[in-house]
Design a protein around this motif. Structure first.
Motif, PDB file in Angstrom:
ATOM      1  N   ILE A 212       0.944  -1.033   0.069  1.00 35.98           N
ATOM      2  CA  ILE A 212       0.036  -0.092   0.022  1.00 35.98           C
ATOM      3  C   ILE A 212       0.763   1.205  -0.161  1.00 35.98           C
ATOM      4  CG2 ILE A 212      -1.658   1.500   1.445  1.00 35.98           C
ATOM      5  CD1 ILE A 212      -3.055  -1.396   0.208  1.00 35.98           C
ATOM      6  N   GLU A 213       0.511   2.424  -0.780  1.00 36.41           N
ATOM      7  CA  GLU A 213       1.099   3.554  -0.461  1.00 36.41           C
ATOM      8  C   GLU A 213      -0.123   4.311  -0.084  1.00 36.41           C
ATOM      9  OE1 GLU A 213       2.519   6.161  -3.860  1.00 36.41           O
ATOM     10  OE2 GLU A 213       1.335   4.953  -5.352  1.00 36.41           O
ATOM     11  N   THR A 214       0.444   5.749   0.446  1.00 34.30           N
ATOM     12  CA  THR A 214      -0.391   6.571   1.037  1.00 34.30           C
ATOM     13  C   THR A 214      -0.080   7.879   0.260  1.00 34.30           C
ATOM     14  OG1 THR A 214      -0.605   5.723   2.837  1.00 34.30           O
ATOM     15  CG2 THR A 214      -1.429   7.693   2.940  1.00 34.30           C
ATOM     16  N   TYR A 215      -1.118   8.708  -0.342  1.00 35.20           N
ATOM     17  CA  TYR A 215      -0.756   9.836  -1.128  1.00 35.20           C
ATOM     18  C   TYR A 215      -1.982  10.732  -0.884  1.00 35.20           C
ATOM     19  CZ  TYR A 215       0.664  13.263  -4.487  1.00 35.20           C
ATOM     20  OH  TYR A 215       1.078  14.410  -5.188  1.00 35.20           O
ATOM     21  N   ARG A 216      -1.562  11.863  -0.200  1.00 35.44           N
ATOM     22  CA  ARG A 216      -2.669  13.097  -0.007  1.00 35.44           C
ATOM     23  C   ARG A 216      -3.689  12.568   0.976  1.00 35.44           C
ATOM     24  NH1 ARG A 216      -2.179  17.679  -3.138  1.00 35.44           N
ATOM     25  NH2 ARG A 216      -4.361  18.163  -3.208  1.00 35.44           N
ATOM     26  N   GLY A 217      -3.359  11.517   2.025  1.00 34.13           N
ATOM     27  CA  GLY A 217      -4.174  11.079   3.068  1.00 34.13           C
ATOM     28  C   GLY A 217      -5.382   9.741   2.158  1.00 34.13           C
ATOM     29  N   ILE A 218      -4.960   9.398   1.105  1.00 34.61           N
ATOM     30  CA  ILE A 218      -5.651   8.195   0.558  1.00 34.61           C
ATOM     31  C   ILE A 218      -4.799   7.041   0.289  1.00 34.61           C
ATOM     32  CG2 ILE A 218      -7.246   7.564  -1.251  1.00 34.61           C
ATOM     33  CD1 ILE A 218      -8.036   9.904  -1.835  1.00 34.61           C
ATOM     34  N   ALA A 219      -5.274   5.774   0.897  1.00 31.97           N
ATOM     35  CA  ALA A 219      -4.421   4.647   0.770  1.00 31.97           C
ATOM     36  C   ALA A 219      -4.840   3.981  -0.488  1.00 31.97           C
ATOM     37  CB  ALA A 219      -4.710   3.734   1.842  1.00 31.97           C
ATOM     38  N   ILE A 220      -3.721   3.733  -1.356  1.00 30.58           N
ATOM     39  CA  ILE A 220      -3.888   3.006  -2.712  1.00 30.58           C
ATOM     40  C   ILE A 220      -3.044   2.080  -2.632  1.00 30.58           C
ATOM     41  CG2 ILE A 220      -3.968   3.584  -5.092  1.00 30.58           C
ATOM     42  CD1 ILE A 220      -3.419   6.504  -4.116  1.00 30.58           C
ATOM     43  N   PHE A 356     -12.170  12.196  -6.525  1.00 33.37           N
ATOM     44  CA  PHE A 356     -12.676  11.504  -5.469  1.00 33.37           C
ATOM     45  C   PHE A 356     -12.061  12.263  -4.344  1.00 33.37           C
ATOM     46  CE2 PHE A 356     -12.252   7.815  -2.606  1.00 33.37           C
ATOM     47  CZ  PHE A 356     -13.702   7.609  -2.244  1.00 33.37           C
ATOM     48  N   GLU A 357     -10.951  12.374  -4.074  1.00 31.40           N
ATOM     49  CA  GLU A 357     -10.408  13.303  -3.022  1.00 31.40           C
ATOM     50  C   GLU A 357     -11.148  14.512  -2.801  1.00 31.40           C
ATOM     51  OE1 GLU A 357      -5.931  15.644  -1.942  1.00 31.40           O
ATOM     52  OE2 GLU A 357      -6.997  15.572  -4.173  1.00 31.40           O
ATOM     53  N   ARG A 358     -11.427  15.413  -3.812  1.00 35.35           N
ATOM     54  CA  ARG A 358     -12.130  16.524  -3.467  1.00 35.35           C
ATOM     55  C   ARG A 358     -13.787  16.140  -2.900  1.00 35.35           C
ATOM     56  NH1 ARG A 358     -11.414  21.467  -4.731  1.00 35.35           N
ATOM     57  NH2 ARG A 358      -9.398  21.165  -5.935  1.00 35.35           N
ATOM     58  N   GLU A 359     -14.334  15.122  -3.494  1.00 32.91           N
ATOM     59  CA  GLU A 359     -15.447  14.747  -2.901  1.00 32.91           C
ATOM     60  C   GLU A 359     -15.649  14.279  -1.527  1.00 32.91           C
ATOM     61  OE1 GLU A 359     -18.696  15.144  -4.084  1.00 32.91           O
ATOM     62  OE2 GLU A 359     -18.097  16.023  -5.817  1.00 32.91           O
ATOM     63  N   LEU A 360     -14.182  13.351  -1.112  1.00 29.75           N
ATOM     64  CA  LEU A 360     -14.254  13.174   0.468  1.00 29.75           C
ATOM     65  C   LEU A 360     -13.834  14.317   1.304  1.00 29.75           C
ATOM     66  CD1 LEU A 360     -11.491  10.011   0.387  1.00 29.75           C
ATOM     67  CD2 LEU A 360     -14.083  10.034   0.936  1.00 29.75           C
ATOM     68  N   GLU A 361     -13.217  15.421   0.724  1.00 31.69           N
ATOM     69  CA  GLU A 361     -13.166  16.587   1.477  1.00 31.69           C
ATOM     70  C   GLU A 361     -14.364  17.357   1.525  1.00 31.69           C
ATOM     71  OE1 GLU A 361      -9.991  18.528  -0.560  1.00 31.69           O
ATOM     72  OE2 GLU A 361      -8.455  17.196   0.391  1.00 31.69           O
ATOM     73  N   TYR A 416       0.970  18.529 -14.436  1.00 36.44           N
ATOM     74  CA  TYR A 416       1.404  19.035 -13.249  1.00 36.44           C
ATOM     75  C   TYR A 416       0.585  18.750 -11.985  1.00 36.44           C
ATOM     76  CZ  TYR A 416       4.351  21.615 -16.733  1.00 36.44           C
ATOM     77  OH  TYR A 416       5.061  21.740 -17.797  1.00 36.44           O
ATOM     78  N   SER A 417      -0.606  18.041 -12.526  1.00 41.59           N
ATOM     79  CA  SER A 417      -1.478  17.808 -11.265  1.00 41.59           C
ATOM     80  C   SER A 417      -0.849  16.919 -10.318  1.00 41.59           C
ATOM     81  CB  SER A 417      -2.633  17.160 -11.788  1.00 41.59           C
ATOM     82  OG  SER A 417      -3.456  16.326 -10.813  1.00 41.59           O
ATOM     83  N   PRO A 418      -0.989  16.863  -9.005  1.00 40.85           N
ATOM     84  CA  PRO A 418      -0.405  16.017  -8.002  1.00 40.85           C
ATOM     85  C   PRO A 418      -0.862  14.604  -8.454  1.00 40.85           C
ATOM     86  CG  PRO A 418      -1.793  17.401  -7.003  1.00 40.85           C
ATOM     87  CD  PRO A 418      -1.855  17.970  -8.210  1.00 40.85           C
ATOM     88  N   TRP A 419      -1.958  14.402  -9.054  1.00 37.37           N
ATOM     89  CA  TRP A 419      -2.518  12.948  -9.127  1.00 37.37           C
ATOM     90  C   TRP A 419      -2.144  12.498 -10.345  1.00 37.37           C
ATOM     91  CZ3 TRP A 419      -4.099  10.229  -5.299  1.00 37.37           C
ATOM     92  CH2 TRP A 419      -4.311  10.478  -4.168  1.00 37.37           C
ATOM     93  N   PHE A 420      -1.440  13.224 -11.447  1.00 32.20           N
ATOM     94  CA  PHE A 420      -1.138  12.810 -12.735  1.00 32.20           C
ATOM     95  C   PHE A 420      -0.553  11.429 -12.830  1.00 32.20           C
ATOM     96  CE2 PHE A 420       0.934  12.624 -16.955  1.00 32.20           C
ATOM     97  CZ  PHE A 420      -0.170  12.889 -17.918  1.00 32.20           C
ATOM     98  N   SER A 421       0.529  11.308 -11.972  1.00 30.98           N
ATOM     99  CA  SER A 421       1.317   9.992 -12.276  1.00 30.98           C
ATOM    100  C   SER A 421       0.692   8.914 -11.645  1.00 30.98           C
ATOM    101  CB  SER A 421       2.511  10.354 -11.426  1.00 30.98           C
ATOM    102  OG  SER A 421       2.385  10.415 -10.137  1.00 30.98           O
TER     103      SER A 421
END
Length: 935
Positions: A212-220, A356-361, A416-421
């Protein structure tokens, strides 16, 4: 997690304590310290007869409960078991509702324990399970399930399930637990104490899950995006096939009961020849050929040896899953060299982590389905490598939320979006670029064909499976569709000021001031006018169709009234009013676009919190509104002789339930120019491409040039002469002379007679939804509903796959289906013993697309019946026939109620297009006797 859990399961006389239904058996299992420590079980006398269907389901009869205690005699003992515990059940509202109903009647206090619902927990913690009934979960999680539908056994099952669920909960990452805590209040299960305790344990734990990796508070889930290199061991194609198919070959070694099928190798050779000759091919592979393997083997060889990507397109996601999960792993065992396979779907299938991150917030009061959907996605993110939403089963309204967080909701991809990669869609594209074999679907293939932007990587060769759907899919994707709910949904998403939506938040944050060029007053007025105009336009269209079709209320197979419109033939006054209303609506939409444009420009020029996000949202909605304008103009304000346009209304629906469609009358030229003319070699395969051994119909409809075409018909290895009987009664009323009621009565009588012979296990195919509905209600009055499970598409609730599962779950089922059941439904073995075809599947002559194509053929001096109607019906008939025999061991009867298959001069087109089978033409009574003897 050493709390006490008391698991309860009840058997009852019915589904509702409000309707005086009573408990007849209680099963209770106690869990302490993560172990089963006790149980309690008793029959109870309900003081009323047990209905026969409950006895059939549970095995509990009036005799079993005759000497048993009544509930009030056991109430204190049962209540004591629940002290200081969680109450656990598989569907808590049902069991708790019954217990509290009985306790209240007995003068006891209601249970107020914290609860755990194992249905809900399983949906959240095992989102990829194929289903959430107790038996389905038992199979999925390898839990032994003894004697289902008995209370104590089901309680033990639920207890074992709960232990697995609690362990899964303990294995979740800290971040996922934290998000679940935020959602817990909206769930049925009382998870707060368990989640808080687990969160505290994890906060002080140094161990971490390396998967598991965690990025911006979401575990993926971590994914390995490296793909193995393709490599090839030198050999000729002939010797390559020898090592697979022939005696002692890898197929024999990989498949213990493998029997060589000559047609399979023949098909592989035909595919290879077409590739090497640079020709297109039409290959009809009858049921049992093993066509998926037969085309994959040469496709992989060609892709790797020639270093060229080959696209494989299917119509159904079911076949895509079969190729990836069954066929590709098998081929890895069959061949000695490596290859890469990737799956590419449309953007709407992939989750956008950024959205999804935005909707969680977002702080919003979610309804239950939305809370459950978010919880399911959070756990799924710790498991999925693809982000493809088809991997899980969301609750029905969860898909509305999902559309807002799919990659399709993103306006573009910002590197340049943090989620792009970490974008699932981008990863799918990258894998597609590197793959030797790219699996996709007809919809994406056609979208790629008819758009300027490229969705699929470049390719010269492709295999189109389920190819009889290509013409229809290409027509839909070259055409357009629009409906009331969609347009109003778009406006509701954009929102007005003061509704708490994004625009409202922007206004209240002072990001939009007098300098912005955005006027709140103008927005509110235009927005309200647009919504009212949409209502007026669609109500007017509804009424217009009712007026035009008042003498003909024929329903389509999904229960709608259809009306084809042509600009030059519509009555001038009402049609002129409709056009004025549509024009006015497009002006309102343009005004909204102009106002959104000022929002976008103002945000781009100023530095506000989240301005980039809001600018993107503005841009998205501007594009969407422009798309609606373009479609409205194309439908109502542009005259096009090559297009068929029509309106559908819900016959019994709301007065604005209107659907608009347009399609090209003839797609063959477009396919010839844009697809077959540009690609080197396209293989089209299906079990239904020929009519009386001729491919000319498919060839012409698809725009294939005969000079560049190879055709082949691969025979089935099944022994149809021994496995199938085709039976046609010669004494049915003739429906052509207005005897529809008599015909329906005869059909229902035949269904009941055949059901006795085959123990149900019948699929009945209708061409008319109205006839299906009338037959269903007549059967309900006349058939023994305690013996047979009667399931009807469009009446019984559920999707096609759900109806199929219900059909297979009950031993004695009769399934009535319309259009979508004529194909693509595999019900192998004893589950299906009789296929009834009520009417030959001719399209109604007033179907808008058929009507337009028919008129075009007449203008060309052709015969619309023989050149269009009959060939389409024959192909559909072949698809229906193919539902019955799916393996070498299947046996069954095809019962055709429509005597035209024998009496009409064109009847031989049907009988000579299916495998040769024994045909019986006789009275219904004589046929039933023969059927009973044959079985």
């Amino acid at each position: 997690m050493n709390e006490k859990f008391v698991v309860v399961d009840l058997e009852t006389t019915g589904h509702s304590p409000v309707n005086s239904d009573k408990i007849i058996e209680v099963g209770i299992v106690i869990i302490e310290n993560n172990k089963i420590t006790g149980e309690f079980s008793t029959f109870l006398d309900p003081e009323k007869p047990i209905p026969p269907f409950i006895t059939n389901l549970t095995g509990i009869s009036d005799q079993d409960v005759k000497e048993s205690p009544r509930f009030h005699e056991k109430a204190s003992e049962i209540t004591a078991l629940f002290e200081n515990s969680y109450l656990v059940a598989h569907n808590v509202p049902f069991d708790m509702g019954f217990l509290n109903g009985e306790l209240t009647s007995a003068g006891h206090q209601k249970l107020t324990n914290p609860v755990m619902d194992t249905v809900e927990l399983a949906r959240i913690l095992y989102p990829q399970a194929p289903g959430f009934k107790l038996g389905q979960l038992a199979d999925y999680l390898n839990i032994r399930h003894e004697e289902p539908h008995r209370a104590i056994n089901d309680a033990h099952m639920t207890a074992k399930l709960l232990l697995k669920l609690l362990k899964r909960l303990r294995d979740l990452p800290y971040e996922t637990i934290t998000h679940l805590l935020n959602l817990e209040n909206g769930l049925k299960s009382d998870l707060y104490a368990l989640l808080s305790k687990q969160q505290q344990l994890l906060a002080f734990s140094s161990s971490s899950d390396e998967t598991i990796e965690t990025y911006r508070g979401i575990a993926i889930k971590k994914t390995n995006d490296e793909q193995p290199e393709s490599h090839y061991a030198e050999s000729s194609f002939g010797s390559y096939l020898d090592t697979i198919y022939e005696a002692g070959g890898t197929m024999e070694q990989a498949m213990p009961r493998y029997e060589k099928r000559a047609g399979q190798r023949e098909m592989s050779e035909t595919v290879f020849d077409a590739f090497r000759l640079g020709k297109h091919a039409l290959i009809e592979a009858e049921t049992g050929t093993g066509k998926s393997l037969a085309y994959l083997i040469p496709a992989i060889y060609e892709a790797v040896t020639m270093n060229k990507k080959i696209v494989i397109s299917t119509y159904t996601t079911q076949l895509q899953s079969q190729l990836l999960d069954e066929e590709v792993p098998l081929i890895n065992k069959l061949i000695a060299f490596g290859f890469n396979v990737a799956l590419m779907k449309g953007k709407q299938h992939y989750l956008s982590l950024e959205k999804f991150e935005r909707e969680l917030e977002a702080n919003q009061s979610d309804n239950y389905d939305l809370t459950l959907t978010k919880a399911m996605i959070l756990i799924w993110l710790t498991e999925t490598e693809t982000g493809d939403i088809d991997e899980i089963q969301l609750p029905s309204s969860g898909y509305i939320f999902y559309r807002q967080v799919s990659a399709d909701a993103e306006s573009g991809f910002d590197p340049y979006s943090p989620w792009f990669s970490r974008s699932f869609y981008q990863k799918a594209r990258q894998k597609a670029q590197k793959a030797d074999i790219l699996i996709t679907n007809h919809a994406l293939l056609c979208t790629d064909l008819f758009n300027d932007y490229q969705l699929l990587p470049a390719y010269d060769k492709a295999i189109i499976d389920e190819a009889h759907h290509l013409e229809e899919t290409a027509s839909k994707h070259y055409g357009l569709t629009l409906n009331y709910v969609y347009i109003q949904g778009v406006l509701n998403q954009i929102g007005s000021i003061d509704d708490g939506n994004w625009l409202d938040r922007l206004w209240k944050s002072s990001a939009l001031d007098d300098e912005s060029g955005f006027s709140k007053t103008e927005w509110e007025a235009t927005y309200e006018n647009a919504k009212n105009e949409i209502d007026d336009v669609f109500r007017m269209l509804f009424q217009y169709v009712v007026e035009q079709k008042k003498n003909s209320k024929t329903l389509s197979d999904i229960g709608r009234i259809q009306y084809r419109f042509e600009e030059t033939k519509e009555p001038s006054e009402p049609w002129g009013i409709i056009k004025e209303m549509v024009t006015r609506l497009t002006f309102y939409f343009r005004d909204l676009i102009h106002l959104l444009s000022s929002v976008k420009q103002h945000l781009a020029a100023n530095d506000f919190a989240d301005n980039a996000h809001y600018a993107e949202v503005s841009n998205d909605y501007m594009d969407t509104l422009q798309s609606i304008i373009d479609r409205l103009e194309q439908l109502f304000l542009v005259d096009d002789d090559n297009t068929v346009k029509w309106i559908e209304i819900e016959a019994y629906g709301a007065k604005n339930a209107v659907y608009l469609y347009s399609e090209p009358i003839d797609i063959s030229t477009l396919l010839a120019d844009n697809f077959f003319g540009k690609k080197e070699s396209i293989i089209l395969t299906s079990a239904t491409l020929s009519i009386r051994n001729s491919f000319s119909f498919s060839q012409q409809r698809l725009g294939l040039s005969p000079e560049q075409l190879i055709t082949a018909k691969i025979k089935s290895p099944f022994s149809y002469q021994d496995q199938v009987q085709l039976m046609v009664p010669n004494d049915f009323p003739d429906i052509r002379y207005g005897e529809q009621n008599d015909f329906i009565h005869s059909t229902c009588e035949a269904i009941i007679s055949l059901a006795h012979i085959t123990d149900g296990r019948m699929l009945v195919l209708f061409t008319s939804y109205d006839m299906l509905r009338r037959s269903y209600y007549l059967l309900k009055e006349t058939i023994d509903i305690n013996k047979y499970m009667l399931i009807a598409q469009g009446i019984s609730s559920g999707s096609r796959s759900r109806l199929k599962k219900n059909f297979q779950t009950f031993d004695q089922s009769i399934l009535l289906g319309t259009s979508s059941f004529w194909e693509g439904v595999d019900i192998p073995g004893d589950d299906l013993s009789c296929l009834m075809i009520v009417r030959l599947p001719f399209q109604p002559p007033n179907h808008p697309v058929y009507e337009a194509k028919s008129n075009e053929l007449k203008r060309e001096g052709k015969n619309a019946f023989f050149d269009l109607s009959l060939p389409n019906a024959v192909i559909r008939f072949k698809q229906g026939f193919g539902r019955l025999i799916r393996s070498a061991n299947d046996r069954g009867i095809v019962f055709v109620c429509d005597a035209r298959v024998i009496k009409a001069r064109y009847g031989k087109y049907f009988t000579e297009s299916i495998p040769s089978v024994p045909i019986t033409i006789d009275s219904t009574h004589a046929i039933m006797e023969k059927a009973e003897e044959w079985f």
